[in-house]
Design a protein around this motif. Structure first.
Motif, PDB file in Angstrom:
ATOM      1  N   PRO A 186     -83.036  35.552 -83.617  1.00  0.00           N
ATOM      2  CA  PRO A 186     -83.754  34.651 -82.707  1.00  0.00           C
ATOM      3  C   PRO A 186     -82.942  34.452 -81.426  1.00  0.00           C
ATOM      4  O   PRO A 186     -81.715  34.379 -81.455  1.00  0.00           O
ATOM      5  CB  PRO A 186     -83.857  33.348 -83.504  1.00  0.00           C
ATOM      6  CG  PRO A 186     -83.620  33.728 -84.924  1.00  0.00           C
ATOM      7  CD  PRO A 186     -82.694  34.913 -84.894  1.00  0.00           C
ATOM      8  N   SER A 187     -83.638  34.388 -80.320  1.00  0.00           N
ATOM      9  CA  SER A 187     -82.986  34.151 -79.030  1.00  0.00           C
ATOM     10  C   SER A 187     -82.355  32.758 -79.009  1.00  0.00           C
ATOM     11  O   SER A 187     -82.719  31.884 -79.799  1.00  0.00           O
ATOM     12  CB  SER A 187     -84.067  34.259 -77.949  1.00  0.00           C
ATOM     13  OG  SER A 187     -83.526  34.041 -76.677  1.00  0.00           O
ATOM     14  N   GLN A 229     -90.619  38.050 -79.567  1.00  0.00           N
ATOM     15  CA  GLN A 229     -90.497  36.655 -80.022  1.00  0.00           C
ATOM     16  C   GLN A 229     -91.157  35.752 -78.976  1.00  0.00           C
ATOM     17  O   GLN A 229     -90.548  35.379 -77.974  1.00  0.00           O
ATOM     18  CB  GLN A 229     -89.028  36.278 -80.227  1.00  0.00           C
ATOM     19  CG  GLN A 229     -88.881  34.977 -80.998  1.00  0.00           C
ATOM     20  CD  GLN A 229     -87.492  34.400 -80.884  1.00  0.00           C
ATOM     21  OE1 GLN A 229     -86.644  34.899 -80.151  1.00  0.00           O
ATOM     22  NE2 GLN A 229     -87.256  33.325 -81.622  1.00  0.00           N
ATOM     23  N   VAL A 239     -87.759  38.957 -75.468  1.00  0.00           N
ATOM     24  CA  VAL A 239     -89.208  38.984 -75.707  1.00  0.00           C
ATOM     25  C   VAL A 239     -89.795  40.362 -75.417  1.00  0.00           C
ATOM     26  O   VAL A 239     -90.761  40.783 -76.069  1.00  0.00           O
ATOM     27  CB  VAL A 239     -89.939  37.897 -74.894  1.00  0.00           C
ATOM     28  CG1 VAL A 239     -89.887  38.145 -73.394  1.00  0.00           C
ATOM     29  CG2 VAL A 239     -91.400  37.787 -75.346  1.00  0.00           C
ATOM     30  N   TYR A 245     -84.990  30.081 -74.065  1.00  0.00           N
ATOM     31  CA  TYR A 245     -86.450  30.274 -74.008  1.00  0.00           C
ATOM     32  C   TYR A 245     -87.006  29.735 -72.702  1.00  0.00           C
ATOM     33  O   TYR A 245     -86.421  28.848 -72.076  1.00  0.00           O
ATOM     34  CB  TYR A 245     -87.143  29.525 -75.165  1.00  0.00           C
ATOM     35  CG  TYR A 245     -86.724  30.060 -76.512  1.00  0.00           C
ATOM     36  CD1 TYR A 245     -87.430  31.093 -77.118  1.00  0.00           C
ATOM     37  CD2 TYR A 245     -85.593  29.564 -77.154  1.00  0.00           C
ATOM     38  CE1 TYR A 245     -87.022  31.604 -78.342  1.00  0.00           C
ATOM     39  CE2 TYR A 245     -85.177  30.075 -78.375  1.00  0.00           C
ATOM     40  CZ  TYR A 245     -85.895  31.097 -78.968  1.00  0.00           C
ATOM     41  OH  TYR A 245     -85.484  31.610 -80.163  1.00  0.00           O
ATOM     42  N   LEU A 300     -91.979  31.595 -85.710  1.00  0.00           N
ATOM     43  CA  LEU A 300     -91.309  32.576 -84.841  1.00  0.00           C
ATOM     44  C   LEU A 300     -89.869  32.172 -84.538  1.00  0.00           C
ATOM     45  O   LEU A 300     -89.237  32.755 -83.644  1.00  0.00           O
ATOM     46  CB  LEU A 300     -92.091  32.743 -83.524  1.00  0.00           C
ATOM     47  CG  LEU A 300     -93.223  33.783 -83.464  1.00  0.00           C
ATOM     48  CD1 LEU A 300     -92.697  35.208 -83.558  1.00  0.00           C
ATOM     49  CD2 LEU A 300     -94.298  33.554 -84.499  1.00  0.00           C
ATOM     50  N   CYS A 301     -89.330  31.169 -85.260  1.00  0.00           N
ATOM     51  CA  CYS A 301     -87.940  30.716 -85.048  1.00  0.00           C
ATOM     52  C   CYS A 301     -87.691  30.290 -83.605  1.00  0.00           C
ATOM     53  O   CYS A 301     -86.630  30.549 -83.032  1.00  0.00           O
ATOM     54  CB  CYS A 301     -86.942  31.797 -85.450  1.00  0.00           C
ATOM     55  SG  CYS A 301     -87.082  32.280 -87.148  1.00  0.00           S
ATOM     56  N   ILE A 302     -88.686  29.628 -83.024  1.00  0.00           N
ATOM     57  CA  ILE A 302     -88.586  29.133 -81.649  1.00  0.00           C
ATOM     58  C   ILE A 302     -88.389  27.620 -81.713  1.00  0.00           C
ATOM     59  O   ILE A 302     -89.042  26.964 -82.536  1.00  0.00           O
ATOM     60  CB  ILE A 302     -89.875  29.509 -80.868  1.00  0.00           C
ATOM     61  CG1 ILE A 302     -89.898  31.021 -80.601  1.00  0.00           C
ATOM     62  CG2 ILE A 302     -89.993  28.725 -79.557  1.00  0.00           C
ATOM     63  CD1 ILE A 302     -91.196  31.536 -79.992  1.00  0.00           C
ATOM     64  N   TYR A 326     -88.590  42.484 -78.819  1.00  0.00           N
ATOM     65  CA  TYR A 326     -88.912  42.110 -80.195  1.00  0.00           C
ATOM     66  C   TYR A 326     -90.091  41.153 -80.309  1.00  0.00           C
ATOM     67  O   TYR A 326     -90.411  40.695 -81.405  1.00  0.00           O
ATOM     68  CB  TYR A 326     -87.658  41.548 -80.889  1.00  0.00           C
ATOM     69  CG  TYR A 326     -86.495  42.507 -80.755  1.00  0.00           C
ATOM     70  CD1 TYR A 326     -86.624  43.836 -81.179  1.00  0.00           C
ATOM     71  CD2 TYR A 326     -85.308  42.130 -80.151  1.00  0.00           C
ATOM     72  CE1 TYR A 326     -85.597  44.749 -81.017  1.00  0.00           C
ATOM     73  CE2 TYR A 326     -84.268  43.042 -79.991  1.00  0.00           C
ATOM     74  CZ  TYR A 326     -84.418  44.348 -80.417  1.00  0.00           C
ATOM     75  OH  TYR A 326     -83.415  45.256 -80.243  1.00  0.00           O
ATOM     76  N   ALA A 361     -88.893  34.310 -75.585  1.00  0.00           N
ATOM     77  CA  ALA A 361     -87.447  34.413 -75.810  1.00  0.00           C
ATOM     78  C   ALA A 361     -86.794  35.030 -74.578  1.00  0.00           C
ATOM     79  O   ALA A 361     -87.237  36.075 -74.105  1.00  0.00           O
ATOM     80  CB  ALA A 361     -87.198  35.296 -77.031  1.00  0.00           C
ATOM     81  N   THR A 402     -99.432  34.343 -81.849  1.00  0.00           N
ATOM     82  CA  THR A 402     -98.296  35.113 -81.351  1.00  0.00           C
ATOM     83  C   THR A 402     -98.782  36.494 -80.920  1.00  0.00           C
ATOM     84  O   THR A 402     -99.713  37.037 -81.537  1.00  0.00           O
ATOM     85  CB  THR A 402     -97.202  35.206 -82.454  1.00  0.00           C
ATOM     86  OG1 THR A 402     -96.067  35.877 -81.909  1.00  0.00           O
ATOM     87  CG2 THR A 402     -97.672  35.933 -83.696  1.00  0.00           C
TER      88      THR A 402
END
Ligand code: COI
Length: 356
Positions: free
Chosen positions: A150-151, A65, A60, A154, A100-102, A63, A141, A195
């Motif tokens: 993506p991480s 995220q 995080v 989280y 955010l691909c979370i 990048y 992330a 975000t």
């Protein structure tokens, strides 16, 4: 999922309600929950407020995220505490998470955890007029890794902050600077997610506005720099010839819960409403003919923020007579009356919280 609760042994003194700013003081406890691919979301806990220790390589930090949301707990005249449409914030968290691909959260569980946290921190909900407890759910992330992807891990946390007015102006009108140099968000990007990137993108423009003597920026669309998107960190409304106009949710605009509430009230009141694009040139032309009656922003932090001046190119438009307009006033009064329990809630928006 279990929710483990560990109470602080060193509670802080409550702040003076009459001196609250915005987002500077935090309560005794926070909610934390972790994610990894093996266990999914796990280890949900309410524990003493404290730092999150991060490896310097935590994704995080590199990048961005991350997603967050914002809502408030309000103290009513009879001392009760209540939330305003909190389910909406939890489902927006998940819409932001997708962009955010979370990994998504269990909205019902997150809301249950939030209610428990507020119940524990009941005394922290301030009592002075127009104060509240601002709630900040956040997901970041956590992988220590410098590659861009993506991480895998989280942290979801919720912190609470007793707050007063967001703008030093309070409900007084703000002066707004329109920019065609900086853009906040673009369709197909992250504009409709809550975000950090969108707020980072707004900083330089906002600083330029301040330098020019204005409170915030009016953002135009990033493609043609013609259509009005948002104002500062808020959604925007115009009253043109008796009609309430707001830009549609086309991908670059945050789906504001206050925005949605304004639209619901307008429909209840049979005000003519239109969700449509409005070009800056149209606003200027409507100002020239006298059709532009009011402009105001809507958001959780400031609720309704009337706009008195709009600086665009070499012109400064004074909106209405520079004072708060009757429609902005009516939305502000009605929304805050519902939020603080001063009137009946016709929509089922209010969620009461008992003290733990
Ligand atoms: C709002 O609630 O209007 C905001 O988005 C402001 C928040 C980022 C402090």
């Amino acid at each position: 999922m279990d929710l483990k609760i560990t109470k602080t042994r060193t509670p802080k003194p409550l702040p003076d309600d009459s001196k609250l700013g915005f987002g500077q003081i935090f309560t005794d406890h926070m909610f934390n929950m972790d994610y990894n691919p093996e266990q999914g979301w796990h280890d949900a806990r309410i524990e003493p407020y404290g730092p999150i220790v991060m490896d310097p390589a935590t994704m995080v930090l590199h990048y961005g995220q991350a997603i967050f949301d914002g809502l408030k707990a309000y103290r009513t005249g009879s001392g009760n505490v209540q939330l305003f449409r909190p389910q909406q914030n939890m489902s927006r968290m998940n819409r932001s998470a997708q962009l955010l691909c979370i990994p998504e959260i269990d909205e019902a569980f997150a809301l249950k955890a939030l209610k428990k946290l507020i119940a524990i921190e009941h005394d922290w909900v301030p009592r002075a007029q127009e104060t509240s407890l601002y709630i900040r759910p956040t997901i970041v992330a956590m992988d220590p890794y410098l590659g861009v992807r993506p991480s895998h891990t989280y942290r979801f946390f919720i912190i609470l902050s007793p707050v007063g007015a967001y703008y030093p102006e309070g409900f007084n009108p703000v002066k707004i600077w329109v920019t065609d140099k900086y853009v906040r968000a673009v369709r197909g990007g992250l504009g409709e997610a809550k975000t950090p990137a969108n707020y980072a993108a707004s900083l330089l423009g906002a600083e330029m506005a301040k330098e020019a003597g204005y409170t915030q920026v009016l953002w135009l669309d990033a493609v043609e720099q013609r259509y009005i998107d948002e104002v500062g960190t808020m959604n925007i409304f115009f009253v043109v010839d008796g009609e309430l106009v707001t830009p549609p949710l086309g991908g670059s605009i945050l789906p504001g819960i206050t925005r949605d509430s304004v639209l619901a009230l307008a429909r209840l009141w049979n005000l003519p409403v239109s969700e449509r694009n409005i070009a800056i040139d149209e606003a200027v032309a409507a100002h020239k003919t006298g059709a532009l009656q009011e402009i105001f922003g809507s958001g959780t932090a400031a609720v309704i923020s009337p706009v008195s001046h709009l600086a665009w190119k070499d012109e400064v438009l004074v909106v209405g007579d520079g004072a708060v307009g009757p429609i902005a006033q009516r939305f502000y009064d009605t929304l805050t009356d519902i939020q603080y329990g001063r009137v009946e809630d016709p929509f089922g928006w209010i969620v009461p919280i008992e003290k733990a």
